[in-house]
Design a protein around this motif. Structure first.
Motif, short mmCIF file in Angstrom:
data_model
loop_
_atom_site.label_atom_id
_atom_site.label_comp_id
_atom_site.label_asym_id
_atom_site.label_seq_id
_atom_site.Cartn_x
_atom_site.Cartn_y
_atom_site.Cartn_z
N GLY A 291 51.49 35.13 26.07
CA GLY A 291 52.83 35.52 25.67
C GLY A 291 53.88 35.48 26.76
O GLY A 291 54.98 35.98 26.56
N GLY A 292 53.59 34.88 27.91
CA GLY A 292 54.54 34.88 29.03
C GLY A 292 55.49 33.70 29.00
O GLY A 292 55.63 32.99 28.00
N ASP A 293 56.17 33.49 30.14
CA ASP A 293 57.18 32.44 30.25
C ASP A 293 56.58 31.04 30.07
O ASP A 293 57.21 30.16 29.47
N THR A 294 55.39 30.82 30.62
CA THR A 294 54.78 29.50 30.48
C THR A 294 54.49 29.20 29.02
O THR A 294 54.70 28.08 28.54
N GLY A 295 54.03 30.21 28.30
CA GLY A 295 53.82 30.04 26.87
C GLY A 295 55.11 29.74 26.14
O GLY A 295 55.17 28.88 25.25
N ALA A 296 56.19 30.44 26.52
CA ALA A 296 57.49 30.18 25.91
C ALA A 296 57.96 28.76 26.19
O ALA A 296 58.59 28.12 25.33
N ASP A 297 57.66 28.25 27.39
CA ASP A 297 58.03 26.87 27.71
C ASP A 297 57.28 25.88 26.82
O ASP A 297 57.83 24.84 26.44
N ALA A 404 48.00 29.37 27.85
CA ALA A 404 49.04 29.77 28.80
C ALA A 404 48.79 31.22 29.22
O ALA A 404 49.59 32.11 28.98
N MET A 405 47.67 31.42 29.88
CA MET A 405 47.21 32.78 30.20
C MET A 405 47.25 33.08 31.69
O MET A 405 46.54 33.96 32.18
N GLY A 406 48.08 32.34 32.41
CA GLY A 406 48.23 32.62 33.84
C GLY A 406 47.28 31.78 34.68
O GLY A 406 46.60 30.88 34.20
N PHE A 407 47.24 32.13 35.97
CA PHE A 407 46.48 31.35 36.94
C PHE A 407 45.57 32.25 37.76
O PHE A 407 45.87 33.43 37.97
N LEU A 408 44.47 31.68 38.22
CA LEU A 408 43.51 32.42 39.02
C LEU A 408 43.92 32.39 40.49
O LEU A 408 44.39 31.37 41.00
N ARG A 409 43.73 33.51 41.15
CA ARG A 409 44.07 33.59 42.57
C ARG A 409 43.09 32.74 43.38
O ARG A 409 41.88 32.71 43.11
N ASN A 410 43.61 32.05 44.38
CA ASN A 410 42.77 31.20 45.22
C ASN A 410 41.77 32.01 46.01
O ASN A 410 42.09 33.08 46.54
N ASP A 411 40.55 31.49 46.10
CA ASP A 411 39.57 32.02 47.04
C ASP A 411 39.80 31.35 48.39
O ASP A 411 39.76 30.11 48.49
N ARG A 412 40.07 32.16 49.41
CA ARG A 412 40.46 31.59 50.71
C ARG A 412 39.41 30.64 51.27
O ARG A 412 39.73 29.55 51.73
N THR A 413 38.14 31.03 51.18
CA THR A 413 37.08 30.19 51.73
C THR A 413 37.00 28.85 51.00
O THR A 413 36.92 27.79 51.62
N ALA A 414 37.06 28.91 49.66
CA ALA A 414 37.00 27.68 48.87
C ALA A 414 38.24 26.81 49.11
O ALA A 414 38.14 25.57 49.16
N MET A 415 39.38 27.45 49.28
CA MET A 415 40.61 26.71 49.52
C MET A 415 40.53 25.95 50.85
O MET A 415 40.89 24.77 50.92
N LEU A 416 40.08 26.61 51.89
CA LEU A 416 39.96 25.96 53.20
C LEU A 416 38.97 24.81 53.15
O LEU A 416 39.19 23.74 53.73
N LYS A 417 37.88 25.02 52.42
CA LYS A 417 36.86 23.97 52.31
C LYS A 417 37.42 22.74 51.61
O LYS A 417 37.19 21.60 52.05
N SER A 418 38.17 22.96 50.53
CA SER A 418 38.72 21.82 49.78
C SER A 418 39.75 21.05 50.60
O SER A 418 39.89 19.84 50.43
N LEU A 419 40.46 21.75 51.48
CA LEU A 419 41.47 21.10 52.31
C LEU A 419 40.89 20.56 53.62
O LEU A 419 41.58 19.85 54.35
#
Length: 461
Positions: A291-297, A404-419
């Protein structure tokens, strides 16, 4: 020009003016119309110039000096208004169009009457500044001799880059998409935010000496190791790209899409990045879960494509029509029902519905089975937990469903590994990559603050 100090009592707040629904559903051009000069003058006069401006200290993440900006706008002194606004806001042409105006939720006038129209005043000031040639590139007075890499060219990355360049750093921004802007370009529809605004700002940033490398994904096209060897600092501003899924039976059916697949595809088509629109809702029954803004879009985009019907459902209860003084007393951002221009264009909104299963035939989606839920509330009036309502299951027919239910917060370790990055004192994070999904104005504020942190670290003896 003498200001009527009783204007907040004597004058009413005007409502945002929009193009007629029948007209705007025919295109993806801007829905909102600008204030007239007379409206702007009266609305700026309504500012009380409070001794303690909660709009500035409590509401605005950028700490914009709102009363002073409003006073200059009332006088028609656009040069002074812009000088004050640009001290704290990196891209007011962005925020004045898509920010929910947290400042207005903290406006003192809003205690007993309606808040001052801060966002629209900021938009007028910014548009006047551009038309008068007052907006300058963030060019430094001296060069620092150090290089900074920024990963991600969304609002946080752009703000970080602009602030660091102003301080004299050589800045290179790496972006995996074809163009810069992040969700500003690939998430927010054109009818809310024209992408020419991003291109205009990019031109200013490049004139200041910032280099943008688009189509360059760190960890794929360029290694993180390369960045950390060749730059004095690296700032990660990749947002929160992973959407929250709806893992219920039938998820594999054709016709179920994440919201950004739909919105991003439409924007890439309009921006001529691709020749065809990948998801077409014309003549189809659309269901939006969230029901948020992304859903409205998704609602507004579906209606413009010619959907047969659009329904938006939300598991949370329907908020009250006015501020709930128990859950969000002034000057907090009010918990209340908000109806967007997209909803006004045609949409059935339903609340307290939990999705149980996707239904289909021959591999394609035909509907969603839902169940009503009943919420219990905290003493402060906030939703606490829900339980299913017995014998309340039903099927909502649909041909396409957008999640349109939002986004998951990044896991720092996984983020660094992917980059391909090593955690080190020269590595920094800004925007949603640091704090989780939030607003564009908060991403910009985070980018500015992170630039100060980087500067302090690189300036340390």
């Amino acid at each position: 020009m003498k200001q009527n100090l009783r204007a907040f009592l004597d004058e009413q707040r005007v409502q945002d003016d929009h193009r007629p629904i029948a007209s705007r559903l025919q295109d993806f051009q801007a829905v909102e119309l600008p204030l007239t000069d007379a409206q702007l003058h009266t609305q700026a006069e309504r500012c009380m110039n409070c001794g303690i401006p909660f709009c500035q200290g409590c509401g605005c993440p950028l700490k914009n000096e709102i009363p002073d900006i409003n006073a200059a706008a009332f006088r028609g002194d656009w040069r002074t208004a812009w000088a004050i606004l640009s001290r704290t806001s990196s891209f007011p042409e962005f925020t004045s169009r898509i920010c929910p105006a947290l400042c207005e939720g903290s406006c003192t006038s809003g205690l007993a009457r309606e808040a001052v129209m801060v966002r629209q005043i900021e938009k007028t000031v910014t548009d006047k500044a551009f038309s008068l040639g007052l907006v300058m590139p963030p060019t430094p007075t001296t060069e620092r001799g150090a290089k900074v890499a920024v990963i991600g060219a969304g609002p946080a990355g752009m703000a970080t880059a602009a602030a660091l360049r102003k301080k004299g750093y050589a800045v290179t921004v790496f972006e995996k998409s074809k163009n810069i802007g992040g969700l500003l370009r690939y998430g927010i529809p054109y009818f809310k935010f024209d992408k020419v605004l991003i291109d205009r700002r990019r031109n200013l940033l490049e004139r200041a000496g910032i280099e943008f490398k688009c189509g360059a994904e760190i960890g794929v096209d360029i290694s993180g190791t390369y960045l950390q060897k060749n730059f004095d600092a690296v700032v990660v501003c990749i947002g929160t790209p992973v959407p929250r899924n709806c893992n219920i039976p039938g998820r594999e059916l054709q016709g179920i899409h994440f919201a950004l697949e739909f919105l991003g595809g439409q924007n890439r088509f309009l921006g001529k990045e691709q020749s065809a629109n990948p998801i077409d809702t014309r003549g189809k029954r659309v269901l939006v879960i969230g029901g948020g803004d992304t859903g409205a879009d998704c609602v507004g985009t579906s209606n413009r494509q010619g959907a047969a019907s659009v329904t938006q459902i939300e598991i949370m209860p329907c908020p009250p029509e006015k501020r709930d003084e128990r859950s969000t007393p002034w000057p907090l951002w009010p918990y209340q029902l908000r109806t967007s221009t997209s909803h006004e264009e045609g949409c059935e909104r339903r609340w307290n519905l939990n999705s149980l299963a996707f239904l289909g035939r021959n591999g394609s989606l035909t509907g969603v089975r839902v169940q009503q839920v009943k919420w219990s509330f905290t003493p402060e009036g906030r939703p606490a937990k829900f339980e299913p309502v017995p014998n309340s299951e039903e099927e909502i027919p649909c041909d396409i469903c957008f999640l349109a239910m939002g986004f998951l917060r990044n896991d720092r370790t996984a983020m660094l590994k992917s980059l391909g990055l090593e955690d080190s004192p020269s590595l920094f994070f800004a925007g949603d990559a640091a704090s989780g999904a939030s607003l564009v104005v908060r991403a910009i504020a985070s980018g500015r603050a992170t630039a100060d942190t980087v500067d302090n670290a690189l300036s340390a003896p």
